[in-house]
Write an enzyme that holds these catalytic residues in place. Structure first.
Site, PDB file in Angstrom:
ATOM      1  N   HIS A 188     -17.825  -5.907 -20.069  1.00 37.03           N
ATOM      2  CA  HIS A 188     -19.084  -6.542 -19.703  1.00 37.03           C
ATOM      3  C   HIS A 188     -19.142  -7.980 -20.188  1.00 37.03           C
ATOM      4  CE1 HIS A 188     -21.495  -2.809 -18.681  1.00 37.03           C
ATOM      5  NE2 HIS A 188     -21.599  -3.632 -17.684  1.00 37.03           N
ATOM      6  N   GLU A 431      -0.811   0.764   9.419  1.00 40.06           N
ATOM      7  CA  GLU A 431      -0.063   0.618   8.173  1.00 40.06           C
ATOM      8  C   GLU A 431       1.291   1.327   8.249  1.00 40.06           C
ATOM      9  OE1 GLU A 431      -2.541   2.024   4.953  1.00 40.06           O
ATOM     10  OE2 GLU A 431      -3.417   3.606   6.176  1.00 40.06           O
ATOM     11  N   ASP A 455       0.561  -0.955   2.716  1.00 38.46           N
ATOM     12  CA  ASP A 455       1.509   0.074   3.140  1.00 38.46           C
ATOM     13  C   ASP A 455       2.447  -0.434   4.226  1.00 38.46           C
ATOM     14  OD1 ASP A 455       1.138   2.441   1.589  1.00 38.46           O
ATOM     15  OD2 ASP A 455      -0.854   2.645   2.482  1.00 38.46           O
ATOM     16  N   CYS A 502      -7.033  -5.453   6.184  1.00 37.66           N
ATOM     17  CA  CYS A 502      -7.689  -5.091   4.927  1.00 37.66           C
ATOM     18  C   CYS A 502      -6.695  -4.870   3.789  1.00 37.66           C
ATOM     19  CB  CYS A 502      -8.572  -3.860   5.119  1.00 37.66           C
ATOM     20  SG  CYS A 502      -7.660  -2.428   5.689  1.00 37.66           S
TER      21      CYS A 502
HETATM   22  C1  PEP Z   1      -3.206  -0.836   2.865  1.00 33.28           C
HETATM   23  O1  PEP Z   1      -2.335   0.020   2.865  1.00 33.28           O
HETATM   24  O2  PEP Z   1      -3.004  -2.035   3.117  1.00 33.28           O
HETATM   25  C2  PEP Z   1      -4.592  -0.485   2.496  1.00 33.28           C
HETATM   26  C3  PEP Z   1      -5.562  -1.359   2.604  1.00 33.28           C
HETATM   27  O3  PEP Z   1      -4.804   0.779   2.041  1.00 33.28           O
HETATM   28  P1  PEP Z   1      -4.522   1.250   0.550  1.00 33.28           P
HETATM   29  O4  PEP Z   1      -4.173   0.045  -0.272  1.00 33.28           O
HETATM   30  O5  PEP Z   1      -5.765   1.928   0.122  1.00 33.28           O
HETATM   31  O6  PEP Z   1      -3.357   2.172   0.747  1.00 33.28           O
HETATM   32 MG    MG Z   2      -2.803   2.143   2.821  1.00 33.27          MG
END
Ligand code: PEP
Ligand code: MG
Length: 577
Positions: A188, A431, A455, A502
Site C-alpha cells: 500500500h 493464440e 501464448d 490483449c
Molecule cells: C495471451 O495468451 O496473450 C493472453 C492474453 O492470455 P493469458 O496471458 O491469460 O494466457
Molecule cells: Mg493465453
C-alpha cells in the site's frame, strides 16, 4: 549506488532526512491485580487517541488523494473499532495479568500472521493494515510520537519502512521522494506513493545504514536505484534526466482524455485495459482506458474449494460492467489449465500442460461449467456493454460447440424471463497459430478477434513462456509472429470484423507503431501502459505507421526491426523512453 525495487516513477535530487525507527520496548512484566484497571484505562486512552489521529489523516487523504484512496483509513478505523479484537486484548490483560502494550502486541501479531498466510492477495494486504493500526496503538501507549512526517524544508526521506499512514500524511511540497529498506511494489505504501506521484524506491535493504542525515541523494524511481553523495558528472546527468522526465510525464498527463488517434487524425484506435478482478477497474479508469479488452475470469475460480456459483459470478461481472459503463467489457470464459490449476476439479497430470486439457477444451468437456458462466455473463450483460470471448480456440468446431451452449443459456434465460443483451458480441482469442492461419475461415463465425500474443508467441516459436533458459528466444518482433498478426487483421477486415490484441505485446512501446500501421483496431494492456502507448500513437501519422509496419514485415530479424523502430521514432522526435 544502491539497487532496490522501483515503486513509484520519477527522479528526485535533494538532502536526505534519515528516520531511524524508534525503539519500541514492550513491557513484558507481569502486573499486579490492582493495576488491572489502570492498564485498561491506558488502553482505552490509546485507542481514543489513535482514532482521532486516523480520522485526521483520513480527512487529509480525502482532501488530497480523493475518497477512494482514503478508504484504507476507513478500514483502519474499522480495525480499531472491531469489538472482537478489543475484547481479545482486554481479556488477555485480565487473564494473563500483562501490560496493555504487551497484550496489543501479542494479539495484533497473531492476526498479522493469520492474514499474511492467507492465499488471497487481498486478504494478505489486510495484514499491513492491522500492523499499521497495532503500531499506532502501541506508540500511543508508550508515548512515542506518531506524526512526524511534516517538514519545513524539502527532503528525501530515507526510512526502514513506512506505513501507508506515513505515506498519506506526507507533505507533497516538501517530501521530494522516499527510499526504504523494506517493502515491495504492490505494498500500500508504494501504491500511495504512485497516486501522490512521489518518486520512491523500496526494498533497498540497508539504505538507513548507508545514508547519513543531510547527504545529497538521487532517487531514481524509474530504475529503482539511489545514489549517495554522487559525483558532479552523475548529478549533472540526473538534472537533465529529471527535466526530460518531468516534461514527458506532463505531456502524458495531458493525454488522459484525448483519443488514441494519429497526428493526422486519419486513424483512431481503442486503448483498453486488461483486468483480473473488479478491483482493477479503478486503475483502468484513472489511466484513461476506453474499455476492458480482457477480463481474465480465472481468478474467480482460483484459491477456493469449489466452483463459483452463477450468482457470485454474475455479481462480479455486473460490478465491472456497471463501473465501466458505457464502455465495452470483453469477458473471457474460463481459461484454466497450463500453469493455472484448480485443485477441486481433479485435473489430469500432463506431460505438456500448455498443449493439454485447458481453456475451451476443458469447458467443452464439462459443458455445465461453461453454461453456468455464460448464464452469469448474459445476466450481467443487461447492465451495460458486455462481450463474450472464448480462449484457446484452435478451429471452427470449438466455436460452434461453444455457441451451441451459449444458445441453450440464452433460451433458458428467456424461458425464465431474465433480461440479457440478445445481441451480445461473441469473439475468440487468437493464440494458437492454426487459428491465426485460418482467420479467414473463422471470421464468419465470430464478431471479433483478440490476439493473445503471450501464448501465440510461445506456440509459434515453440518457446515455453515460463522457461527462463530460453527467454531470449521469446521474440514478439519475430517475422513469423508479425506475419501471423497481419494475417488475422487483414482477414477480419475483409469480413467486416475487427481485431484487438490483449497479450502483453499490445502494451509494448516497441510494437506500437507496427501494430498501428498493420491496422490493429483495439490495444488492451496493463492500465499503466496506456498513457505511453497513446503518446506514441498520437505522435505518428497514419502514413508513417503504415510505412513502419511495411518495413518491419519485409525485414529478417527482430533486432533490425527494433533498431528501425528506434530510428523512425527518433526522427519524428518521439523517442521511446
Ligand atoms: C495471451 O495468451 O496473450 C493472453 C492474453 O492470455 P493469458 O496471458 O491469460 O494466457
Ligand atoms: Mg493465453
Amino acid at each position: 549506488m544502491l539497487k532496490g525495487v522501483a515503486a513509484s516513477p520519477g527522479i528526485a535530487i535533494g538532502k536526505a532526512h534519515v528516520i531511524k525507527s524508534y525503539q519500541i520496548n514492550i513491557n513484558t512484566e507481569v502486573i499486579a491485580q490492582e493495576d488491572l484497571e489502570a492498564q485498561i484505562k491506558r488502553l482505552d486512552e490509546a485507542i481514543a487517541s489513535s482514532k482521532s489521529q486516523i480520522m485526521k489523516i483520513k480527512e487529509k487523504a480525502e482532501r488530497e488523494l480523493g475518497a477512494d484512496k482514503a478508504e484504507i483509513f476507513g478500514a483502519h478505523l474499522m480495525v480499531l473499532e472491531d469489538p472482537v479484537l478489543l475484547d481479545e486484548i482486554k481479556t488477555k490483560i485480565k487473564s494473563e495479568l500483562i501490560t496493555a502494550d504487551n497484550a496489543v502486541s501479542q494479539v495484533v501479531n497473531n492476526y498479522i500472521e493469520i492474514f499474511s498466510n492467507m492465499e488471497d492477495e487481498y486478504m494478505k494486504e489486510r495484514a499491513a493494515d492491522i500492523k499499521d493500526v497495532g503500531e499506532r496503538i502501541i506508540k500511543n501507549l508508550l508515548g512515542i510520537p506518531t506524526d512526524s512526517l511534516v517538514f519545513s524544508e524539502k527532503v528525501i526521506i530515507i526510512a526502514k519502512d513506512l506505513t501507508p499512514s506515513d505515506t498519506a500524511q506526507m507533505d507533497k511540497d516538501n517530501v521530494l521522494a522516499f527510499a526504504t529498506d523494506m517493502g515491495g511494489r504492490t505494498s500500500h505504501t508504494a501504491i500511495m506513493a504512485r497516486s501522490l506521484e512521489i518518486p520512491a524506491v523500496v526494498g533497498l535493504v540497508d539504505a538507513t545504514d548507508k545514508v547519513q542525515e543531510g547527504d545529497t541523494v538521487i532517487v531514481d524511481g524509474n530504475k529503482g536505484t539511489i545514489y549517495i553523495n554522487p559525483e558532479e558528472s552523475v548529478l549533472k546527468e540526473y538534472e537533465i534526466l529529471k527535466q526530460n522526465y518531468l516534461e514527458y510525464r506532463k505531456k502524458l498527463r495531458e493525454l488522459k482524455d484525448l483519443p488514441a488517434e494519429t497526428s493526422d487524425k486519419l486513424r483512431r484506435v481503442e486503448l483498453a485495459a486488461n483486468i483480473g478482478t473488479p478491483r482493477d477497474v479503478k486503475g483502468a479508469l484513472e489511466n484513461g482506458a476506453e474499455g476492458v479488452g480482457l477480463y481474465r475470469t480465472e481468478f474467480l475460480y482460483m484459491d477456493r474449494d469449489a466452483l463459483p456459483t452463477e450468482e457470485e459470478q454474475y455479481k462480479a461481472y455486473r460490478e465491472v460492467i456497471e463501473k465501466m459503463a458505457p464502455r465495452p467489457i470483453i469477458i473471457r470464459t474460463l481459461d484454466i489449465g497450463g500453469d493455472k490449476q484448480l485443485s477441486y476439479l481433479d485435473m489430469p497430470e500432463e506431460l505438456n500442460p500448455f498443449l493439454g486439457w485447458r481453456a475451451i477444451r476443458m469447458c467443452l468437456d464439462r459443458p455445465q461449467i461453461l453454461k453456468t458462466q455464460l448464464r452469469a455473463i448474459l445476466r450481467a450483460s443487461a447492465y451495460g456493454n458486455a462481450k463474450i470471448m472464448y480462449p484457446m480456440v484452435s478451429g471452427p468446431e470449438e466455436i460452434k460447440r461453444a455457441n451451441a451452449i451459449l444458445k441453450e443459456a440464452k433460451e433458458e434465460l428467456k424461458a425464465e424471463g431474465i433480461p440479457f443483451d440478445e445481441n451480445i458480441e461473441v469473439g475468440i482469442m487468437v493464440e494458437i497459430p492454426s487459428t491465426a492461419v485460418i482467420a479467414d475461415i473463422l471470421a464468419k463465425d465470430v464478431d471479433f478477434f483478440s490476439i493473445g500474443t503471450n501464448d501465440l508467441i510461445q506456440y509459434t516459436l515453440a518457446v515455453d513462456r515460463m522457461n527462463e533458459h530460453i527467454s531470449h528466444l521469446y521474440q514478439p518482433l519475430h517475422p513469423a509472429v508479425l506475419r501471423l498478426i497481419k494475417n488475422v487483421i487483414d482477414a477480419s477486415h475483409k469480413a467486416g470484423k475487427w481485431t484487438g490484441m490483449c497479450g502483453e505485446m499490445a502494451g509494448d512501446p516497441w510494437a506500437t507503431a507496427i501494430l498501428l500501421g498493420m491496422g490493429l483496431d483495439e490495444f488492451s494492456m496493463s492500465a499503466s501502459s496506456i498513457p505511453q502507448v497513446k503518446n506514441i500513437i498520437r505522435s505518428l501519422t497514419y502514413e508513417k505507421a503504415k510505412e513502419i509496419a511495411q518495413k518491419a514485415l519485409s525485414m529478417d530479424n527482430p533486432e533490425d526491426i527494433r533498431n528501425m523502430v528506434k530510428e523512425e521514432m527518433e526522427k519524428i522526435n518521439s523517442p521511446i523512453m
